[in-house]
Design an enzyme around this catalytic site. Structure first.
Site, PDB file in Angstrom:
ATOM      1  N   ASP A 174      66.282  83.624 -81.784  1.00  0.00           N
ATOM      2  CA  ASP A 174      66.780  84.809 -82.479  1.00  0.00           C
ATOM      3  C   ASP A 174      66.426  84.866 -83.960  1.00  0.00           C
ATOM      4  OD1 ASP A 174      68.426  82.598 -82.784  1.00  0.00           O
ATOM      5  OD2 ASP A 174      70.305  83.688 -82.580  1.00  0.00           O
ATOM      6  N   GLU A 207      77.607  88.807 -84.133  1.00  0.00           N
ATOM      7  CA  GLU A 207      76.349  89.556 -84.000  1.00  0.00           C
ATOM      8  C   GLU A 207      76.549  91.031 -83.664  1.00  0.00           C
ATOM      9  OE1 GLU A 207      75.334  85.428 -84.175  1.00  0.00           O
ATOM     10  OE2 GLU A 207      76.791  86.472 -82.902  1.00  0.00           O
ATOM     11  N   THR A 255      71.059  84.936 -92.202  1.00  0.00           N
ATOM     12  CA  THR A 255      71.463  84.882 -90.799  1.00  0.00           C
ATOM     13  C   THR A 255      72.898  84.397 -90.638  1.00  0.00           C
ATOM     14  OG1 THR A 255      70.697  84.223 -88.579  1.00  0.00           O
ATOM     15  CG2 THR A 255      70.706  82.523 -90.298  1.00  0.00           C
ATOM     16  N   GLU A 291      71.976  74.207 -89.082  1.00  0.00           N
ATOM     17  CA  GLU A 291      73.358  74.599 -89.377  1.00  0.00           C
ATOM     18  C   GLU A 291      73.734  74.282 -90.821  1.00  0.00           C
ATOM     19  OE1 GLU A 291      75.139  76.395 -87.608  1.00  0.00           O
ATOM     20  OE2 GLU A 291      74.514  76.177 -85.527  1.00  0.00           O
TER      21      GLU A 291
END
Length: 657
Positions: A370, A493, A579, A225
């Site tokens: 992912d 997403e 991402t 993160e």
């Protein structure tokens, strides 16, 4: 008269029985994903994970085959290897077996219903309104964060106050993994300000970050993160400031001395202890920014968390001329890759960093895996390392072979539309019947590799869920057609995939999708001081939290979807998003790697300390992001108009007609 009353009673009794059967077996209204006749749903869901029919299941389907959805069935032996061949397509205007009128029972809609509803049906004025609405959404959230929460990490939008780490409960990982007491939301939003052309606020925000943010904190954060939200944003903003062409307007900072790059370096150094004292090279999941890895640290980490650091660490290494960061990130990727199943080529979702044993054997496209796949491809796009592309291609083939269920072609053939399921990494057998909202990123990734038709079909599945609830539940059970986990934390997403599909196809359908999402967010999540997490997607109750990715990703992708004239689309520079949605220009400088020998198998672990000469601050070079790289996949292959037949497939699944 008595016989009439008797007949009426029998009719009412029959209707009542139909109603009971609908409620008991139908489990609510169908979204039309796999029914072929108007009342065929319900019985199809009563199947076990092994694919066997329960005693209460309905009659067999076509040719004596099972009546359940083909998503429940394992891939046919021998079929997987040829799955990616180009499927036969009917001509324009000709519908195959999945003809929407037939599937929906013939509702009197003509073959041009889609064209009437969507073709050219998004006028410039409406697009400008949606662009301004997306910008207003960002401004409302950002301004309220600055007014009520800064310098804390996040905004509590219901009570209009800030949120930082949970010092009273160190085990509250949902909060403490993300919040490091470093003004997270401000840092994460920097490049969104630039993309929206707000140079004055961008410059003000950068100065605030330089003057007030420090990483010398007693905060234990998740390495993943901190990397994608903070390190990635600092690097993105630094490259925007130092871009000689300044495509977003004048984003330069007076007397800027590469401070954001130095801050990124400082943070990365504090994350490096996670890569030490691990027998596999896979990093610990958390570090304390002051003291390093906690003594009681967990030896288990998820594949995505450990294997999705290469983009940010690689950019930092190549900007500094210091191989250390890219080396440790690449070593972790290779270590995970070498642990994949010999039989299926799949990876699990949780691994022990000391033993290399898989603790979680589920292989899927959602949480835990992912961004690992995403960064294999994006690392190649940025850095041009052939092995990254080779790993991605092999992983994608395994995904197609074992995770993809349903018919081969999106719009024709027998069986159900394509879906990617969760399987056992060693056997390829179905493990459960849910998907999670993070998987909605995958159609966007498929766009990047040119698998647009499959992306169209998969995106339709997630949009259909959004249409039902006005949000995307964290987990959705495709067998029961109901949410398993009911909250929606404003995730980006689905918006990201919608944006990328619009860029690939220029089909106005995706503008309608974006408008639908925008209006749902305004209707269901807007509160007094921002936008709140939905606690329950059905009753629309809320939680008092606005995560930083709402401003850094969700609002950004919505804005770009409707801003056709944005420099991202018009400047001639090729851009890629991390991402976390941070923008990075793709240029030749990032493909210069003077330390390739450090990454070889023979290099060994002792090479981690070696590095090229690290430039002093005044020696750090300004990168010209206008230099395009000709090894990036050709964007022209994605610009062909989408055939309306595929959009009818989406209409079929979404149930718009």
């Amino acid at each position: 008269m008595q016989w009439r009353a008797l007949v009426l009673g029998l009719v009412l009794l029959r209707l009542g029985l139909h109603g009971v059967l609908w409620l008991v077996f139908g489990l609510g209204p169908s979204m039309g994903f796999y029914q072929r006749f108007p009342l065929s749903f319900g019985f199809q869901r009563l199947r076990g994970l092994d694919g066997s029919a329960s005693p209460a299941s309905g009659p067999a389907g076509r040719s004596g085959g099972p009546s359940g959805p083909s998503w429940m069935q394992p891939p046919v032996p021998g079929a997987a290897a040829g799955r990616r061949r180009a499927p036969r397509r009917p001509g324009p205007g000709v519908c195959g077996p999945a003809h929407w009128g037939y599937v929906l029972g013939g509702r009197g809609r003509g073959p041009d219903e889609y064209e009437k509803r969507y073709s050219g049906a998004f006028p410039p004025k409406l697009r400008a309104q949606m662009r301004d609405l997306a910008r207003g959404m960002f401004v409302f959230g950002y301004d309220n964060y600055m007014a009520h929460a800064f310098p804390e990490d996040e905004l509590n939008p219901i009570h209009c106050r800030g949120r930082g780490p949970d010092r009273g409960d160190p085990s509250n990982l949902n909060i403490n993994d993300v919040l490091g007491n470093y003004s997270l939301t401000l840092v994460d939003a920097l490049d969104t300000l630039a993309i929206m052309g707000n140079s004055s606020e961008f410059q003000k925000a950068v100065k605030l970050v330089i003057d007030t943010v420090s990483f010398d904190k007693d905060s234990t954060v998740q390495v993943f993160e901190a990397t994608i939200r903070v390190l990635g944003s600092l690097l993105s903003a630094h490259r925007i400031i130092t871009d000689s062409k300044q495509p977003f307007g004048d984003m330069t900072i007076k007397d800027y001395d590469n401070e954001l790059l130095h801050m990124a370096h400082d943070l990365a150094v504090r994350l490096l202890p996670a890569f030490e004292n691990t027998k596999t090279g896979i990093p610990y999941p958390r570090v304390n920014l002051k003291t390093g890895v906690p003594p009681d640290s967990n030896n288990e980490t998820c594949t995505a968390g450990a294997g999705s650091l290469l983009v940010e660490f690689g950019i930092l290494s190549r900007l500094l001329g210091d191989s250390t960061f890219e080396w440790v990130a690449r070593r972790a990727v290779k270590a995970l890759w070498n642990l994949r199943s010999n039989d299926t080529g799949l990876l699990g979702n949780v691994v022990n960093i000391q033993t290399g044993r898989w603790v979680g054997k589920q292989s899927g496209l959602g949480a835990g895996l992912d961004s690992f796949y995403e960064y294999l491809l994006k690392s190649y796009i940025l850095f041009g390392e052939k092995e990254d592309l080779e790993m991605f291609n092999a992983a994608y083939q395994s995904i197609q072979n074992y995770l993809r269920r349903g018919r081969e072609a999106c719009n024709e053939g027998e069986g159900d539309p394509p879906l990617y399921v969760n399987v056992n990494m060693f056997s390829g057998q179905l493990m459960n019947t849910w998907i999670d909202s993070l998987q909605a990123f995958f159609p966007g990734l498929q766009v990047l590799i040119g698998d647009v038709e499959d992306a169209i079909c998969l995106h339709a599945f997630y949009y259909a869920i959004w249409k039902r609830y006005g949000a995307l539940p964290e987990r959705f059970n495709w067998q029961l057609q109901a949410p398993d986990v009911l909250f929606y934390p404003l995730r980006p997403e689905l918006v990201e995939s919608t944006y990328l599909l619009y860029q690939a196809t220029k089909n106005p359908f995706y503008l309608h999708v974006g408008m639908d999402i925008l209006q749902s967010l305004e209707k269901y999540t807007k509160v007094k001081c921002g936008y709140a997490t939905l606690h329950h997607v059905i009753d629309k109750s809320k939680e008092d939290r606005m995560e930083s990715f709402f401003l850094s990703e969700t609002c950004k992708y919505l804005y770009l979807l409707f801003d056709e004239e944005n420099p991202v689309h018009k400047s001639g520079t090729r851009y890629m998003f991390t991402t976390e949605g941070h923008i990075v220009s793709v240029d030749e400088h990032l493909r210069e790697s003077p330390w390739k020998e450090f990454f070889s198998e023979e290099g060994g672990q002792d090479q981690v300390g070696k590095s090229e000469h690290r430039p002093k601050p005044h020696e750090l070079r300004v990168i010209n992001s206008s230099s395009n790289c000709n090894r990036v996949p050709d964007e022209r292959r994605y610009s062909l108009p989408l055939k309306s037949i595929y959009m009818r497939q989406i209409d079929q699944m979404v149930g718009l007609i």
